[in-house]
Write a protein that holds these residues in place. Sequence first.
Motif, PDB file in Angstrom:
ATOM      1  N   ALA A   1       0.833  -1.193   0.000  1.00 49.09           N
ATOM      2  CA  ALA A   1       0.000   0.000   0.000  1.00 49.09           C
ATOM      3  C   ALA A   1       0.876   1.254   0.000  1.00 49.09           C
ATOM      4  O   ALA A   1       1.990   1.249   0.530  1.00 49.09           O
ATOM      5  CB  ALA A   1      -0.921   0.003   1.212  1.00 49.09           C
ATOM      6  N   LEU A   2       0.361   2.321  -0.598  1.00 54.73           N
ATOM      7  CA  LEU A   2       0.958   3.650  -0.512  1.00 54.73           C
ATOM      8  C   LEU A   2       0.212   4.417   0.574  1.00 54.73           C
ATOM      9  O   LEU A   2      -1.016   4.378   0.636  1.00 54.73           O
ATOM     10  CB  LEU A   2       0.829   4.378  -1.843  1.00 54.73           C
ATOM     11  N   THR A   3       0.946   5.096   1.444  1.00 62.93           N
ATOM     12  CA  THR A   3       0.303   5.915   2.467  1.00 62.93           C
ATOM     13  C   THR A   3       0.764   7.362   2.313  1.00 62.93           C
ATOM     14  O   THR A   3       1.961   7.638   2.183  1.00 62.93           O
ATOM     15  CB  THR A   3       0.636   5.419   3.885  1.00 62.93           C
ATOM     16  N   THR A   4      -0.195   8.285   2.296  1.00 66.10           N
ATOM     17  CA  THR A   4       0.080   9.718   2.203  1.00 66.10           C
ATOM     18  C   THR A   4      -0.849  10.441   3.177  1.00 66.10           C
ATOM     19  O   THR A   4      -1.652   9.815   3.864  1.00 66.10           O
ATOM     20  CB  THR A   4      -0.162  10.255   0.779  1.00 66.10           C
ATOM     21  N   GLY A   5      -0.760  11.761   3.186  1.00 66.68           N
ATOM     22  CA  GLY A   5      -1.667  12.541   4.005  1.00 66.68           C
ATOM     23  C   GLY A   5      -3.107  12.433   3.564  1.00 66.68           C
ATOM     24  O   GLY A   5      -4.032  12.711   4.345  1.00 66.68           O
ATOM     25  N   GLU A   6      -3.322  12.024   2.296  1.00 68.69           N
ATOM     26  CA  GLU A   6      -4.687  11.870   1.788  1.00 68.69           C
ATOM     27  C   GLU A   6      -5.316  10.539   2.163  1.00 68.69           C
ATOM     28  O   GLU A   6      -6.524  10.367   2.024  1.00 68.69           O
ATOM     29  CB  GLU A   6      -4.712  12.011   0.260  1.00 68.69           C
ATOM     30  N   GLY A   7      -4.508   9.573   2.608  1.00 69.94           N
ATOM     31  CA  GLY A   7      -5.071   8.284   2.981  1.00 69.94           C
ATOM     32  C   GLY A   7      -4.158   7.124   2.634  1.00 69.94           C
ATOM     33  O   GLY A   7      -2.962   7.286   2.388  1.00 69.94           O
ATOM     34  N   ILE A   8      -4.754   5.932   2.607  1.00 69.70           N
ATOM     35  CA  ILE A   8      -4.071   4.685   2.316  1.00 69.70           C
ATOM     36  C   ILE A   8      -4.569   4.197   0.959  1.00 69.70           C
ATOM     37  O   ILE A   8      -5.780   4.094   0.739  1.00 69.70           O
ATOM     38  CB  ILE A   8      -4.362   3.640   3.407  1.00 69.70           C
ATOM     39  N   PHE A   9      -3.648   3.881   0.053  1.00 67.70           N
ATOM     40  CA  PHE A   9      -4.004   3.472  -1.301  1.00 67.70           C
ATOM     41  C   PHE A   9      -3.458   2.064  -1.537  1.00 67.70           C
ATOM     42  O   PHE A   9      -2.249   1.873  -1.654  1.00 67.70           O
ATOM     43  CB  PHE A   9      -3.461   4.465  -2.324  1.00 67.70           C
ATOM     44  N   ALA A  10      -4.371   1.092  -1.587  1.00 71.05           N
ATOM     45  CA  ALA A  10      -3.980  -0.310  -1.610  1.00 71.05           C
ATOM     46  C   ALA A  10      -4.349  -0.951  -2.938  1.00 71.05           C
ATOM     47  O   ALA A  10      -5.536  -1.086  -3.264  1.00 71.05           O
ATOM     48  CB  ALA A  10      -4.656  -1.053  -0.463  1.00 71.05           C
ATOM     49  N   PRO A  11      -3.352  -1.397  -3.749  1.00 66.02           N
ATOM     50  CA  PRO A  11      -3.628  -2.085  -5.018  1.00 66.02           C
ATOM     51  C   PRO A  11      -3.949  -3.544  -4.770  1.00 66.02           C
ATOM     52  O   PRO A  11      -3.343  -4.195  -3.911  1.00 66.02           O
ATOM     53  CB  PRO A  11      -2.307  -1.928  -5.782  1.00 66.02           C
ATOM     54  N   ASN A  12      -4.891  -4.084  -5.537  1.00 67.45           N
ATOM     55  CA  ASN A  12      -5.328  -5.461  -5.327  1.00 67.45           C
ATOM     56  C   ASN A  12      -5.368  -6.219  -6.651  1.00 67.45           C
ATOM     57  O   ASN A  12      -5.542  -5.617  -7.712  1.00 67.45           O
ATOM     58  CB  ASN A  12      -6.702  -5.466  -4.656  1.00 67.45           C
ATOM     59  N   ALA A  13      -5.234  -7.528  -6.562  1.00 72.88           N
ATOM     60  CA  ALA A  13      -5.276  -8.365  -7.761  1.00 72.88           C
ATOM     61  C   ALA A  13      -6.671  -8.453  -8.373  1.00 72.88           C
ATOM     62  O   ALA A  13      -6.828  -9.019  -9.456  1.00 72.88           O
ATOM     63  CB  ALA A  13      -4.750  -9.763  -7.440  1.00 72.88           C
ATOM     64  N   ASP A  14      -7.691  -7.894  -7.704  1.00 74.99           N
ATOM     65  CA  ASP A  14      -9.045  -7.879  -8.271  1.00 74.99           C
ATOM     66  C   ASP A  14      -9.250  -6.723  -9.243  1.00 74.99           C
ATOM     67  O   ASP A  14     -10.388  -6.401  -9.582  1.00 74.99           O
ATOM     68  CB  ASP A  14     -10.106  -7.852  -7.161  1.00 74.99           C
ATOM     69  N   TYR A  15      -8.152  -6.094  -9.671  1.00 68.62           N
ATOM     70  CA  TYR A  15      -8.106  -4.996 -10.636  1.00 68.62           C
ATOM     71  C   TYR A  15      -8.361  -3.629  -9.984  1.00 68.62           C
ATOM     72  O   TYR A  15      -8.341  -2.616 -10.677  1.00 68.62           O
ATOM     73  CB  TYR A  15      -9.121  -5.144 -11.784  1.00 68.62           C
TER      74      TYR A  15
ATOM     75  N   ALA B   1       1.487  -3.600  -8.322  1.00 65.97           N
ATOM     76  CA  ALA B   1       2.555  -2.658  -8.001  1.00 65.97           C
ATOM     77  C   ALA B   1       2.096  -1.615  -6.983  1.00 65.97           C
ATOM     78  O   ALA B   1       0.956  -1.142  -7.039  1.00 65.97           O
ATOM     79  CB  ALA B   1       3.026  -1.948  -9.269  1.00 65.97           C
ATOM     80  N   LYS B   2       2.980  -1.254  -6.074  1.00 77.49           N
ATOM     81  CA  LYS B   2       2.706  -0.166  -5.141  1.00 77.49           C
ATOM     82  C   LYS B   2       2.557   1.142  -5.918  1.00 77.49           C
ATOM     83  O   LYS B   2       3.372   1.442  -6.804  1.00 77.49           O
ATOM     84  CB  LYS B   2       3.854  -0.040  -4.142  1.00 77.49           C
ATOM     85  N   PRO B   3       1.526   1.934  -5.635  1.00 83.63           N
ATOM     86  CA  PRO B   3       1.385   3.230  -6.313  1.00 83.63           C
ATOM     87  C   PRO B   3       2.510   4.193  -5.924  1.00 83.63           C
ATOM     88  O   PRO B   3       3.226   3.979  -4.943  1.00 83.63           O
ATOM     89  CB  PRO B   3       0.026   3.744  -5.807  1.00 83.63           C
ATOM     90  N   THR B   4       2.633   5.255  -6.696  1.00 82.41           N
ATOM     91  CA  THR B   4       3.620   6.302  -6.448  1.00 82.41           C
ATOM     92  C   THR B   4       2.899   7.633  -6.292  1.00 82.41           C
ATOM     93  O   THR B   4       2.008   7.946  -7.075  1.00 82.41           O
ATOM     94  CB  THR B   4       4.621   6.382  -7.611  1.00 82.41           C
ATOM     95  N   ALA B   5       3.285   8.391  -5.287  1.00 76.31           N
ATOM     96  CA  ALA B   5       2.657   9.690  -5.024  1.00 76.31           C
ATOM     97  C   ALA B   5       3.403  10.795  -5.749  1.00 76.31           C
ATOM     98  O   ALA B   5       4.604  10.703  -5.999  1.00 76.31           O
ATOM     99  CB  ALA B   5       2.634   9.973  -3.532  1.00 76.31           C
ATOM    100  N   ASP B   6       2.685  11.859  -6.088  1.00 75.85           N
ATOM    101  CA  ASP B   6       3.267  13.054  -6.676  1.00 75.85           C
ATOM    102  C   ASP B   6       3.075  14.200  -5.699  1.00 75.85           C
ATOM    103  O   ASP B   6       1.952  14.634  -5.456  1.00 75.85           O
ATOM    104  CB  ASP B   6       2.579  13.376  -8.014  1.00 75.85           C
ATOM    105  N   PRO B   7       4.149  14.712  -5.086  1.00 72.03           N
ATOM    106  CA  PRO B   7       4.006  15.769  -4.086  1.00 72.03           C
ATOM    107  C   PRO B   7       3.532  17.098  -4.658  1.00 72.03           C
ATOM    108  O   PRO B   7       3.099  17.976  -3.911  1.00 72.03           O
ATOM    109  CB  PRO B   7       5.421  15.903  -3.502  1.00 72.03           C
ATOM    110  N   ASP B   8       3.589  17.240  -5.983  1.00 70.48           N
ATOM    111  CA  ASP B   8       3.211  18.508  -6.608  1.00 70.48           C
ATOM    112  C   ASP B   8       1.768  18.537  -7.087  1.00 70.48           C
ATOM    113  O   ASP B   8       1.324  19.523  -7.675  1.00 70.48           O
ATOM    114  CB  ASP B   8       4.146  18.810  -7.783  1.00 70.48           C
TER     115      ASP B   8
END
Length: 225
Positions: free
Chosen positions: A94-108, A131-138
């Motif tokens: 999972a990717l974690t940012t100030g906006e929340g938790i973003f979890a990629p799953n094999a269910d698409y 794949a783990k997502p990537t955040a854009d700080p900008d």
Amino acid sequence: STTTSWPGLSVYDDTAYLAYNQFVYAIDTKSGTELWRYPNEGESNVTFYAAPTMSTDGQLIIGGYDRVLYSLNPENGTENWTFDQAADRYVGSALTTGEGIFAPNADYSLYAIDSNGKLKWSFTAEEALWAKPTADPDCTCIYIASMDHSMYSINAEDGSLVWRTEPLGGAIVGSPSLSPENILYTGTFNNEVIALNAENGSNVWTQTAENWVWAGPALDEDQVY
């Protein structure tokens, strides 16, 4: 049959967190001592392989092959909450940012979850997300690669699509890397490393490798590894 994979490892301060088979382990990096493991007793239908991620508010987030996303207390391994709305296993972290938790799953699906384990939104690709997502700080966008041969830019606030690339020729299972120049780098199962314009997903350049590219590229100044 028992599902197997390679272990996922993350290090925060002086503690290593290892997800492997039936347990998540916390290990003191100075002494190698096991601090705790979760769960206390292993269950044959619960296995972990995605590298744990520390959230901005101090939760340890781990996705399981049992279709459940877990939040643990990193100090003692006690369970904070679980999210069980996915239909398949968690392969990528999972990717974690100030906006929340973003979890990629094999269910698409990419699931956006708040700090209490509640679903905010979900985005669905055409194939599995490993794949783990990537955040854009900008911007309020995140980038997610898919087995459907595409890279996506998603609005982190509401899950709407910002852009999707043209098919990149092969599945993508590594996390993309974002440079300060706003270039995304990724590798594909089409034996290629590709640079993309992060503003619109257009191709900047492509380099051919000798075989599948599994891992996401690493950046060091003007070098891509």
